[in-house]
Design an enzyme around this catalytic site. Structure first.
Site, PDB file in Angstrom:
ATOM      1  N   ARG A 191     -13.506  42.982  34.180  1.00 14.50           N
ATOM      2  CA  ARG A 191     -14.828  42.404  33.881  1.00 14.50           C
ATOM      3  C   ARG A 191     -15.289  42.751  32.478  1.00 14.50           C
ATOM      4  O   ARG A 191     -16.146  42.072  31.915  1.00 14.50           O
ATOM      5  CB  ARG A 191     -15.835  42.823  34.958  1.00 14.50           C
ATOM      6  CG  ARG A 191     -15.713  41.946  36.199  1.00 14.50           C
ATOM      7  CD  ARG A 191     -16.402  42.537  37.384  1.00 14.50           C
ATOM      8  NE  ARG A 191     -15.578  43.550  38.026  1.00 14.50           N
ATOM      9  CZ  ARG A 191     -16.033  44.532  38.770  1.00 14.50           C
ATOM     10  NH1 ARG A 191     -17.318  44.659  38.952  1.00 14.50           N
ATOM     11  NH2 ARG A 191     -15.206  45.391  39.317  1.00 14.50           N
ATOM     12  N   GLU A 200     -12.498  59.414  42.789  1.00  8.96           N
ATOM     13  CA  GLU A 200     -13.014  60.250  43.876  1.00  8.96           C
ATOM     14  C   GLU A 200     -11.854  60.851  44.671  1.00  8.96           C
ATOM     15  O   GLU A 200     -11.827  62.029  44.978  1.00  8.96           O
ATOM     16  CB  GLU A 200     -13.911  59.387  44.760  1.00  8.96           C
ATOM     17  CG  GLU A 200     -14.820  60.175  45.656  1.00  8.96           C
ATOM     18  CD  GLU A 200     -15.696  59.264  46.493  1.00  8.96           C
ATOM     19  OE1 GLU A 200     -15.776  58.055  46.188  1.00  8.96           O
ATOM     20  OE2 GLU A 200     -16.276  59.770  47.459  1.00  8.96           O
TER      21      GLU A 200
HETATM   22  P1  AMP Z   1     -16.775  54.649  36.572  1.00  9.99           P
HETATM   23  O1  AMP Z   1     -15.442  54.943  35.977  1.00  9.99           O
HETATM   24  O2  AMP Z   1     -17.098  55.521  37.754  1.00  9.99           O
HETATM   25  O3  AMP Z   1     -17.877  54.635  35.540  1.00  9.99           O
HETATM   26  O4  AMP Z   1     -16.697  53.193  37.196  1.00  9.99           O
HETATM   27  C1  AMP Z   1     -16.796  52.074  36.380  1.00  9.99           C
HETATM   28  C2  AMP Z   1     -15.818  51.003  36.766  1.00  9.99           C
HETATM   29  O5  AMP Z   1     -15.795  50.765  38.173  1.00  9.99           O
HETATM   30  C3  AMP Z   1     -16.203  49.687  36.108  1.00  9.99           C
HETATM   31  O6  AMP Z   1     -15.030  49.043  35.646  1.00  9.99           O
HETATM   32  C4  AMP Z   1     -16.900  48.915  37.208  1.00  9.99           C
HETATM   33  O7  AMP Z   1     -16.571  47.554  37.128  1.00  9.99           O
HETATM   34  C5  AMP Z   1     -16.427  49.534  38.514  1.00  9.99           C
HETATM   35  N1  AMP Z   1     -17.542  49.874  39.421  1.00  9.99           N
HETATM   36  C6  AMP Z   1     -17.916  51.140  39.794  1.00  9.99           C
HETATM   37  N2  AMP Z   1     -18.940  51.122  40.631  1.00  9.99           N
HETATM   38  C7  AMP Z   1     -19.268  49.817  40.801  1.00  9.99           C
HETATM   39  C8  AMP Z   1     -20.298  49.127  41.572  1.00  9.99           C
HETATM   40  N3  AMP Z   1     -21.193  49.792  42.325  1.00  9.99           N
HETATM   41  N4  AMP Z   1     -20.344  47.782  41.499  1.00  9.99           N
HETATM   42  C9  AMP Z   1     -19.450  47.104  40.737  1.00  9.99           C
HETATM   43  N5  AMP Z   1     -18.470  47.690  40.023  1.00  9.99           N
HETATM   44  C10 AMP Z   1     -18.371  49.020  40.040  1.00  9.99           C
END
Ligand code: AMP
Length: 174
Positions: free
Chosen positions: A61, A98
């Protein structure tokens, strides 16, 4: 257009892809021409006038917003992809999830020393993905001008992991 109008166009899907996750579905925002333009213009406005050579977008995305943003900011676009997708020599970065680990890759010749880069993804949660992207950029001795997201989930404190590296900007926060 208000921040609330942008938020109203982002659909929340409870328990996707697994129980307990509130998935922020951006397809409903992308479908709305006015909202899409507002998201991109707001984001571009924040970085206009700053020296940026390349937007680096994170699969998948981050490609949607990153490429459009690169067009507006008049700079090139570089993809960061899941393992095994890029055809030439790559550098890789593992990062913790996680449960377990994940990995992202970038072409080894994508950036040169001193290039100024804006890292883009659709959503900032824990910041693990964006931090791994930053590590890839820094392996090639390029400089990070900032991180840009459409959505930031405040409770997960991703900003705290990135703010010491560069400016962090998000269009809407939850
Ligand atoms: P993080 O590495 O934890 O910051 O997660 C970010 C990545 O996971 C991004 O590429 C987001 O597209 C996806 N992502 C994480 N949580 C969500 C959520 N609640 N809704 C949509 N995409 C998410």
């Amino acid at each position: 257009m208000s921040e609330q109008s942008i938020k109203n166009s982002i659909r929340n899907i409870p328990d996707f892809p697994k129980k307990g996750i509130q998935f922020k579905d951006i397809t409903t925002a992308l479908k709305n021409a006015e909202v899409l333009k507002e998201i991109l213009d707001t984001c571009a406005e924040h970085y206009r006038g700053k020296k940026i050579d390349y937007v680096v977008g994170i699969e998948s995305r981050g490609f949607i917003f990153g490429t459009a943003l690169a067009y507006i900011l008049n700079c090139g676009f570089i993809p960061i992809r899941k393992p095994g997708k890029l055809p030439a020599d790559v550098i890789a970065q593992e990062y913790a999830l996680e449960y377990g680990t994940d990995c992202i890759e970038m072409h080894a010749d994508a950036l040169s020393k001193g290039d100024k880069v804006l890292i883009v993804d659709d959503l900032l949660a824990t910041g693990g993905t964006a931090k791994a992207a930053a590590d890839l950029v820094r392996k090639l001795e390029a400089e990070i001008a900032g991180f840009a997201f459409v959505i930031e989930l405040n409770d997960l404190h991703g900003r705290d992991r990135l703010a010491s590296i560069a400016d962090v900007y998000s269009v809407v926060q939850y």
